[in-house]
Design an enzyme around this catalytic site. Structure first.
Site, PDB file in Angstrom:
ATOM      1  CG  ASP A 178      -2.244   1.186   1.179  1.00 46.49           C
ATOM      2  OD1 ASP A 178      -1.342   2.030   0.183  1.00 46.49           O
ATOM      3  OD2 ASP A 178      -3.226   1.116   1.294  1.00 46.49           O
ATOM      4  CG  HIS A 179       0.855   3.966  -2.935  1.00 52.45           C
ATOM      5  ND1 HIS A 179       0.367   3.973  -4.082  1.00 52.45           N
ATOM      6  CD2 HIS A 179       1.356   6.032  -3.240  1.00 52.45           C
ATOM      7  CE1 HIS A 179      -0.422   5.046  -3.982  1.00 52.45           C
ATOM      8  NE2 HIS A 179       0.210   5.970  -3.802  1.00 52.45           N
ATOM      9  CG  HIS A 241      -4.904   4.842  -0.358  1.00 53.25           C
ATOM     10  ND1 HIS A 241      -3.333   3.897  -0.657  1.00 53.25           N
ATOM     11  CD2 HIS A 241      -4.649   5.118  -2.030  1.00 53.25           C
ATOM     12  CE1 HIS A 241      -3.036   3.463  -1.979  1.00 53.25           C
ATOM     13  NE2 HIS A 241      -3.613   3.885  -2.615  1.00 53.25           N
TER      14      HIS A 241
HETATM   15  C1  BG6 Z   1      -4.028   4.765  -6.068  1.00 52.67           C
HETATM   16  C2  BG6 Z   1      -5.236   4.931  -6.828  1.00 52.67           C
HETATM   17  O1  BG6 Z   1      -3.951   3.758  -5.472  1.00 52.67           O
HETATM   18  O2  BG6 Z   1      -3.711   6.159  -4.997  1.00 52.67           O
HETATM   19  C3  BG6 Z   1      -4.912   5.777  -7.747  1.00 52.67           C
HETATM   20  O3  BG6 Z   1      -5.333   3.293  -7.562  1.00 52.67           O
HETATM   21  C4  BG6 Z   1      -4.655   7.325  -7.151  1.00 52.67           C
HETATM   22  O4  BG6 Z   1      -6.679   6.251  -8.433  1.00 52.67           O
HETATM   23  C5  BG6 Z   1      -3.574   7.152  -6.718  1.00 52.67           C
HETATM   24  O5  BG6 Z   1      -4.934   8.758  -8.011  1.00 52.67           O
HETATM   25  C6  BG6 Z   1      -3.011   8.356  -5.337  1.00 52.67           C
HETATM   26  O6  BG6 Z   1      -2.167   7.942  -4.965  1.00 52.67           O
HETATM   27  P1  BG6 Z   1      -1.434   9.352  -4.510  1.00 52.67           P
HETATM   28  O7  BG6 Z   1       0.199   9.060  -3.605  1.00 52.67           O
HETATM   29  O8  BG6 Z   1      -1.132  10.200  -5.158  1.00 52.67           O
HETATM   30  O9  BG6 Z   1      -2.178  10.434  -3.039  1.00 52.67           O
END
Ligand code: BG6
Length: 482
Positions: A178-179, A241
């Protein structure tokens, strides 16, 4: 830093994620010496690329991320990359990957260690996991698998995928990415909560009125309409997230900073998560789609989107737990595409106090996660020239220098995979709980769909539909960020 011997296979080596995130992150880890002489990367995909062509791609990817790199180091790094064209259903191709991995293992003395990274379309994850098992790709050292999101699209499909993975990997070698867990301000939640007596001691329902998590994006679904139709905001952003953020905010204090102790506390909290009834979903959850304007598409006009689609691009709702420091405190969330600006933030809303000065304003603790790292507290003080109380901000914003020290989330998380630290990855039992909640909301929405002709449409460039302001438990609550 330790030099980790390993052969890493990236399924989806020609893809966007590998190019934008994984190759630059691996190069940075190479520069730090975490991987050095004893590693090789096998990129696989359908296209008939050569080793040389993959290496050129890797070099381009690193350059696109950072122009000021040492070219000799970069060439040396790229020489560790090998390409194997691969059709995920063809078992012979797994044999080819296995043979190549074994050759590279002898050449680079990788000690039988293997990392498998699933960076391709999620519909292939199960098939790949199955063939890693039946074609015996497992090495004689450590074996780890990294799985991108989405991990299933409901509890049933997630369990099925989990079983396929379990055939070759025990839970302590599965790294569900989960980044958001690699982001600086998310990793900062527990240290901030637990290392300051002012904050630590007010972290309870006695002082906290509610918590608000907003993940707003200004972009629409872009070229991902096809994927998005199978997902929607709830599965795309909340299931992973938002739930991870909420877990970090509401969990009890771990007994140690080990992965085991942190996951144990997370699980204790999640076991007390209240799964909403259909009635509760009606009251406290909102879904909507962005409307079109004179010059831009609404969601329903986007490419690869069904014009009658009921997939939401905005979701808001509420989570509550019966245990943990925030037991019974409402935790509200909202997320959406095509909103006013890119803004990921958490607002901790403290209760109003009645005191000698009358009813004081409520104070908040705000954590800005993106686009910059910032924390601010509001405090009350006297008005200067008239009676009464005014509210002021105490703000701490990362300096440019501090920002320059923050590694990309993928670099952090890949580092953790190499060293075998699962702290910032999603455990299966957490995921199972998240899906249980999401399935309940989806089921309620599915049954509403029969009587709903069209989802609520919200205007672009705002903070979602006005109905999202009606989910609060009491009339004195409102979104702090508006
Ligand atoms: C991803 C989603 O996990 O997170 C995308 O699939 C979203 O739809 C993205 O745009 C948002 O990530 P961040 O790091 O740009 O807030």
């Amino acid at each position: 830093m330790k030099n980790i011997p390993v052969i890493m296979t990236i399924f989806g080596g020609s893809g966007d994620l590998a190019h934008r995130k994984l190759y630059p992150a691996l190069f940075n880890l190479f520069e730090q010496g975490l991987i050095k002489d004893n590693f090789a990367v096998i990129g696989t995909a359908r296209r008939p690329w050569s080793h040389e062509y993959l290496r050129e791609q890797v070099i381009d990817a690193v350059h696109e991320n950072d122009k000021n790199v040492d070219e000799n180091h970069l060439k040396q790094f790229a020489s560790h990359f090998y390409y194997q064209s691969h059709d995920v259903t063809n078992t012979e191709h797994y044999q080819a990957i296995k043979d190549l991995a074994n050759d590279l293992d002898s050449r680079y003395s990788a000690q039988g260690n293997r990392i498998f990274y699933m960076a391709m379309a999620p519909r292939f994850f199960g098939t790949i996991a199955t063939h890693i098992n039946d074609q015996k790709l497992i090495g004689s050292g450590f074996n780890r698998i990294v799985v991108e999101k989405p991990f299933g699209r409901d509890f049933a499909s997630a369990s099925e995928l989990n079983e396929e993975i379990k055939a070759s990997f025990s839970e302590d070698s599965v790294y569900r990415i989960d980044h958001y867990l690699g982001k600086e301000m998310i990793q900062n939640i527990l240290p901030m909560r637990l290392s300051n007596p002012l904050i630590k001691n007010i972290w309870s329902g006695e002082f906290i009125k509610n918590v608000q998590v907003t993940l707003a994006e200004n972009l629409g679904v872009e070229a991902r309409g096809g994927y998005y139709e199978t997902s929607g905001a709830l599965r795309d952003m909340v299931q992973n997230h938002i739930f991870q953020i909420i877990t970090l905010l509401a969990m009890g204090e771990p007994t140690a900073l080990s992965s085991e102790a942190i996951h144990a506390k997370k699980q204790e909290l999640l076991d007390s998560m209240i799964i909403p009834s259909a009635d509760e979903v009606k009251k406290a959850f909102v879904r909507a789609q962005y409307a079109g304007t004179d010059d831009t598409f609404g969601y329903l006009q986007e490419p690869n989107v069904d014009p009658d689609s009921k997939t939401e691009t905005f979701a808001a709702g509420k989570v509550k737990f019966t245990k943990g420091p925030l037991a019974n405190v409402p935790i509200y969330f909202r997320t959406g595409k095509k909103m006013r600006e890119k803004k990921n933030r958490i607002d901790i809303v403290l209760k109003h106090m009645n005191n000698l000065y009358g009813q004081a304003h409520s104070n908040n603790i705000t954590i800005i996660i993106d686009p910059k790292s910032e924390i601010y507290f509001t405090i009350n003080g006297k008005r200067i020239s008239e009676p009464g109380i005014r509210r002021e901000n105490l703000a701490y914003e990362f300096s440019d220098y501090e920002n320059s020290l923050v590694p990309d989330g993928y670099e952090r998380l890949l580092h953790d995979v190499f060293v075998g630290d699962q702290t910032n990855f999603t455990h299966w039992s957490e995921l199972a709980k998240f899906w249980e909640f999401i399935d309940a909301v989806e089921a309620a929405w599915q049954s509403e769909n029969e009587s709903v002709e069209k989802l609520i449409q919200y205007p672009q460039g705002k903070l979602g539909p006005k109905q999202a302001s009606e989910i609060f438990e009491s009339p004195t609550e409102r979104w702090i960020y508006e």
